[in-house]
Design a protein around this motif. Structure first.
Motif, mmCIF file in Angstrom:
data_model
loop_
_atom_site.group_PDB
_atom_site.id
_atom_site.type_symbol
_atom_site.label_atom_id
_atom_site.label_comp_id
_atom_site.label_asym_id
_atom_site.label_seq_id
_atom_site.Cartn_x
_atom_site.Cartn_y
_atom_site.Cartn_z
ATOM 1 N N LYS A 1 0.854 -1.191 0.000
ATOM 2 C CA LYS A 1 0.000 0.000 0.000
ATOM 3 C C LYS A 1 0.890 1.241 0.000
ATOM 4 O O LYS A 1 1.748 1.393 0.869
ATOM 5 C CB LYS A 1 -0.929 0.014 1.209
ATOM 6 C CG LYS A 1 -1.939 -1.116 1.227
ATOM 7 C CD LYS A 1 -3.026 -0.909 2.274
ATOM 8 C CE LYS A 1 -2.469 -0.896 3.682
ATOM 9 N NZ LYS A 1 -3.551 -0.781 4.686
ATOM 10 N N VAL A 2 0.676 2.103 -0.981
ATOM 11 C CA VAL A 2 1.470 3.320 -1.115
ATOM 12 C C VAL A 2 0.516 4.496 -1.323
ATOM 13 O O VAL A 2 -0.414 4.409 -2.135
ATOM 14 C CB VAL A 2 2.454 3.241 -2.306
ATOM 15 C CG1 VAL A 2 3.296 4.514 -2.393
ATOM 16 C CG2 VAL A 2 3.338 2.005 -2.180
ATOM 17 N N ASP A 3 0.758 5.574 -0.571
ATOM 18 C CA ASP A 3 -0.029 6.788 -0.819
ATOM 19 C C ASP A 3 0.209 7.259 -2.248
ATOM 20 O O ASP A 3 1.348 7.302 -2.722
ATOM 21 C CB ASP A 3 0.376 7.901 0.156
ATOM 22 C CG ASP A 3 -0.119 7.635 1.564
ATOM 23 O OD1 ASP A 3 -0.973 6.756 1.724
ATOM 24 O OD2 ASP A 3 0.353 8.308 2.492
ATOM 25 N N TRP A 4 -0.871 7.614 -2.929
ATOM 26 C CA TRP A 4 -0.755 8.042 -4.321
ATOM 27 C C TRP A 4 0.186 9.234 -4.488
ATOM 28 O O TRP A 4 1.027 9.223 -5.389
ATOM 29 C CB TRP A 4 -2.141 8.343 -4.883
ATOM 30 C CG TRP A 4 -2.125 8.809 -6.310
ATOM 31 C CD1 TRP A 4 -2.324 10.068 -6.774
ATOM 32 C CD2 TRP A 4 -1.836 8.008 -7.461
ATOM 33 N NE1 TRP A 4 -2.206 10.112 -8.143
ATOM 34 C CE2 TRP A 4 -1.905 8.853 -8.581
ATOM 35 C CE3 TRP A 4 -1.536 6.661 -7.648
ATOM 36 C CZ2 TRP A 4 -1.694 8.397 -9.872
ATOM 37 C CZ3 TRP A 4 -1.328 6.204 -8.944
ATOM 38 C CH2 TRP A 4 -1.397 7.068 -10.037
ATOM 39 N N PRO A 5 0.102 10.280 -3.658
ATOM 40 C CA PRO A 5 1.066 11.380 -3.810
ATOM 41 C C PRO A 5 2.508 10.929 -3.643
ATOM 42 O O PRO A 5 3.409 11.418 -4.336
ATOM 43 C CB PRO A 5 0.655 12.367 -2.706
ATOM 44 C CG PRO A 5 -0.778 12.065 -2.428
ATOM 45 C CD PRO A 5 -0.894 10.583 -2.618
ATOM 46 N N VAL A 6 2.746 9.958 -2.735
ATOM 47 C CA VAL A 6 4.109 9.452 -2.537
ATOM 48 C C VAL A 6 4.580 8.720 -3.791
ATOM 49 O O VAL A 6 5.728 8.883 -4.241
ATOM 50 C CB VAL A 6 4.159 8.524 -1.312
ATOM 51 C CG1 VAL A 6 5.527 7.839 -1.213
ATOM 52 C CG2 VAL A 6 3.866 9.308 -0.040
ATOM 53 N N LEU A 7 3.694 7.915 -4.376
ATOM 54 C CA LEU A 7 4.058 7.192 -5.592
ATOM 55 C C LEU A 7 4.387 8.165 -6.721
ATOM 56 O O LEU A 7 5.332 7.945 -7.489
ATOM 57 C CB LEU A 7 2.921 6.256 -5.993
ATOM 58 C CG LEU A 7 3.167 5.380 -7.219
ATOM 59 C CD1 LEU A 7 4.394 4.489 -7.017
ATOM 60 C CD2 LEU A 7 1.934 4.538 -7.550
ATOM 61 N N MET A 8 3.617 9.242 -6.837
ATOM 62 C CA MET A 8 3.886 10.245 -7.862
ATOM 63 C C MET A 8 5.255 10.897 -7.641
ATOM 64 O O MET A 8 5.995 11.167 -8.596
ATOM 65 C CB MET A 8 2.787 11.311 -7.866
ATOM 66 C CG MET A 8 1.437 10.822 -8.386
ATOM 67 S SD MET A 8 1.514 10.285 -10.131
ATOM 68 C CE MET A 8 1.710 8.507 -9.950
ATOM 69 N N GLU A 9 5.589 11.172 -6.397
ATOM 70 C CA GLU A 9 6.905 11.745 -6.100
ATOM 71 C C GLU A 9 8.025 10.795 -6.519
ATOM 72 O O GLU A 9 9.053 11.214 -7.066
ATOM 73 C CB GLU A 9 7.005 12.054 -4.606
ATOM 74 C CG GLU A 9 6.131 13.223 -4.155
ATOM 75 C CD GLU A 9 6.245 13.457 -2.662
ATOM 76 O OE1 GLU A 9 7.053 12.747 -2.014
ATOM 77 O OE2 GLU A 9 5.527 14.326 -2.145
#
Length: 679
Positions: free
Chosen positions: A657-665
């Motif tokens: 599970k990864v926060d979407w904003p973190v994945l975008m970064e």
């Protein structure tokens, strides 16, 4: 009504004549007082009338003091109280004359002069530089009215009677009118008036003027139920607001030629309106107005020649363009326009002799050197038009020189035949384009079908600010339909790029030009060449072919809100399958994982590329959380890269599970060549 108003003014003055005659005949008395409780006038009444005639010893004529408690002509908007006038009766050149100060409650004092004989009556009122005079001839029943620098507030009650909504703030009126009162049923008017500095507005703010000037020769006839009026002369500067139309008029003048007719049913026929603004706009209009109906503009026929579109826009069109969302539009050229309205709607619009260039201030579109004609009709008989252009830009997309034959009927506009438009070193074939205006509820609709032919991806990517893709792109959009604020792709959009294909289906775009647009779609990838694709994103280098899908994609205000995505390499694709060391590192970083396979990372640094058997990664986005997966599970993690051959390497992700904003970064960091931090 106007004839009765003028008659009221004249007959009100005539009421004084018996008093003046009595004064001239009562020379044996020292003081005579005449009182009248009430006098009935054509448009009202006078109450508490008292006239006092005083003889000074040795004088040949009396002083007269006249007072009227209330002079009521409310039918035409005038009511005066505590009216007073004092004058000296004299004989001047065979005419009786009385001149002196006059006042009424709430009004500044002026100088009133009455002069009369057996054939005529003259009256004048002056106050400072302002004057109003009338000459009435009994036998002919004709009169002359003359005004000099007359403030518009003198006419405020009359203006309120004629047009109650208007609020006059300033202006002066001068001129001379000849009145014909010989007919019981009508009043004839002719003469010339000059209006300076007219300032007015309406409570709703839809109609206003500022500094408006006018010089006009007038001619008209006014009855109780019908009337006619013509006016011809220059409009000299000022500003006018008529609903969405704002005009800033040149001081040198615009020639006006106007003919109006009021009918018994309350409608007004605009028989002629010629507006000649030399070198900019020449307009000829006929119309039927119904002020008491919901559809005020019942009929209209208009022809206009716009010789200078840039000047016409600056002078007449800025506010109208602003209401259409086109504020700051830069337009040059010329055009001739004709339009008709009847039966509650617009019937036709023709633009001919068109040669124009237009550029949107917001950069949404630009049209260079558009020439030809445009015909629109609400009727069933088709109207054809032909347009050609040097270049068109729409949201950064540049389309080359081409032309189109259009056909209009029943209020719609459509391509009469397919057109080929050069674009991005390839071409767009527009096979179908059909626009309908729609009603108030459903709004306009657009039906569109396009083929993309061998577009240069580098040029297209630059225009759309995409990553620097290379290669060529072709595709098909069988049908795109826009209605009620929603864009729907029937049959989907198919694009051929990177040696494979991308199919977009079930695409629905809501409020594309409104607040918080929403997009939903399904996307399928097939046989994409990974080498040029990964090179574009700066994601190391991977060779081989990729397939996959993005199902249930939903964007809210152009940001992902939900989807289920899976990307994987094609198992049976021919050719080598290699992955670079940087691509291994980047995939490992994005997945929050590391290397697997039992070989030390320091040893692997000696190799630039590795063989692989499979690559796969997936993400299911829900509530801003990406639930990640790979080819299969590997203990607590999931395999992203499955190695093959020697040296053998695999990449395993451990963060499910990864926060979407973190994945975008992380993705942005890998594209920039940085190794993101994994928490």
């Amino acid at each position: 009504m106007l004839s009765r108003m003028v008659a009221f003014l004249c007959r009100s003055i005539l009421l004084l004549l018996p008093l003046l005659v009595a004064a001239s005949q009562a020379d044996a008395a020292q003081r005579v007082v005449v009182s009248v409780e009430q006098a009935i006038l054509p448009l009202g009444r006078a109450q508490d009338i008292k006239a006092t005639l005083n003889w000074v010893e040795g004088a040949s004529s009396p002083d007269i003091e006249l007072s009227i408690g209330r002079l009521d002509a409310s039918e035409v908007g005038y009511v005066f109280t505590r009216v007073k006038w004092r004058c000296q009766l004299e004989d001047v050149a065979g005419r009786s004359q009385c001149k002196g100060p006059a006042s009424a409650e709430g009004l500044r004092r002026g100088e009133l002069l009455l002069a009369f004989d057996e054939s005529a009556l003259s009256a004048s009122l002056t106050r400072g530089s302002a004057s109003l005079a009338a000459d009435y001839r009994f036998e002919q029943a004709t009169a002359d009215l003359q005004a000099g620098s007359l403030p518009m507030d003198w006419l405020a009650p009359l203006q309120e009677w004629l047009w109650a909504e208007a609020q006059v703030q300033g202006g002066q009126l001068s001129g001379k009118l000849a009145l014909d009162l010989s007919q019981d049923e009508s009043l004839g008017v002719s003469g010339r008036l000059a209006l300076q500095g007219l300032d007015l507005d309406t409570p709703d703010g839809k109609i206003a003027s500022a500094g408006l000037g006018l010089q006009a020769d007038l001619s008209g006839s006014f009855g109780d139920s019908t009337w006619s009026l013509t006016a011809k002369g220059p409009v000299l500067g000022g500003e006018i607001l008529l609903g969405p139309l704002y005009a800033s008029l040149p001081p040198k003048g615009v020639e006006l030629d106007l003919a109006l007719q009021g009918r018994a049913d309350g409608s007004i026929a605009l028989q002629r309106l010629h507006w000649t603004d030399g070198g900019v706009l020449n307009l000829q209009t006929e119309a039927l107005l119904q002020p008491k109906a919901d559809d005020v503009l019942a009929q209209l026929s208009l022809q206009g020649e716009l010789s200078d579109l840039a000047a016409a826009q600056a002078r007449y069109g800025e506010s109208l363009l602003g209401t259409l969302g086109l504020a700051g539009l830069q337009i040059e050229g010329r055009a001739t326009v004709a339009m008709e309205r009847a039966d509650g709607g617009w019937q036709r619009l023709n633009v001919t002799n068109l040669a124009a260039t237009a550029r949107d201030a917001a950069g949404r579109f630009a049209f260079d050197e558009v020439v030809g004609d445009l015909a629109w009709t609400a009727g069933d008989a088709a109207a054809r038009s032909q347009l050609a252009w040097k270049q068109i830009e729409v949201y950064g997309l540049s389309l080359g020189a081409s032309g189109a034959t259009l056909e209009s009927r029943a209020g719609g506009m459509a391509l009469a035949q397919a057109i080929l438009v050069p674009a991005f070193a390839g071409a767009l074939e527009i096979g179908r384009l059909h626009w309908l205006p729609g009603g108030d509820e459903e709004g306009p609709s657009l039906d569109l079908g396009i083929e993309l032919r061998d577009l240069d991806l580098a040029e297209l990517s630059s225009a759309l600010k995409w990553p620097a893709f290379t290669g060529r792109m072709s595709g098909s959009l069988p049908r795109a339909y826009y209605a009620k604020g929603t864009l729907t792709l029937d049959g989907g959009l198919r694009m051929e790029l990177f040696g494979g294909s991308v199919d977009i289906g079930q695409l629905i775009l809501e409020r594309p030009f409104g607040v918080a647009p929403t997009l939903s779609a399904d996307v399928r990838f097939a046989n994409l060449d990974l080498q040029p694709l990964t090179a574009v994103f700066g994601f190391g280098e991977i060779t081989g072919r990729m397939e996959g899908h993005i199902r249930g994609l939903r964007l809210l205000d152009w940001s992902p809100a939900a989807f289920e995505a899976e990307l994987r390499t094609v198992k049976d694709a021919p050719g080598p399958r290699r992955i670079s060391q940087r691509a291994v590192r980047d995939l490992s970083s994005v997945g929050g994982g590391g290397l697997a396979g039992g070989i030390q990372a320091s040893f692997l640094r000696a190799f630039e590329t590795f063989g692989y058997s499979r690559i796969g990664i997936s993400c299911r986005l829900e509530r801003n959380i990406c639930y990640m997966g790979g080819i299969d599970s590997s203990g607590q993690g999931y395999t992203i890269v499955e190695g093959s051959g020697l040296p053998r390497i695999s990449v395993v992700g451990f963060q499910r599970k990864v926060d979407w904003p973190v994945l975008m970064e992380r993705l942005q960091a890998t594209a920039a060549g940085q190794r993101p931090t994994i928490d």
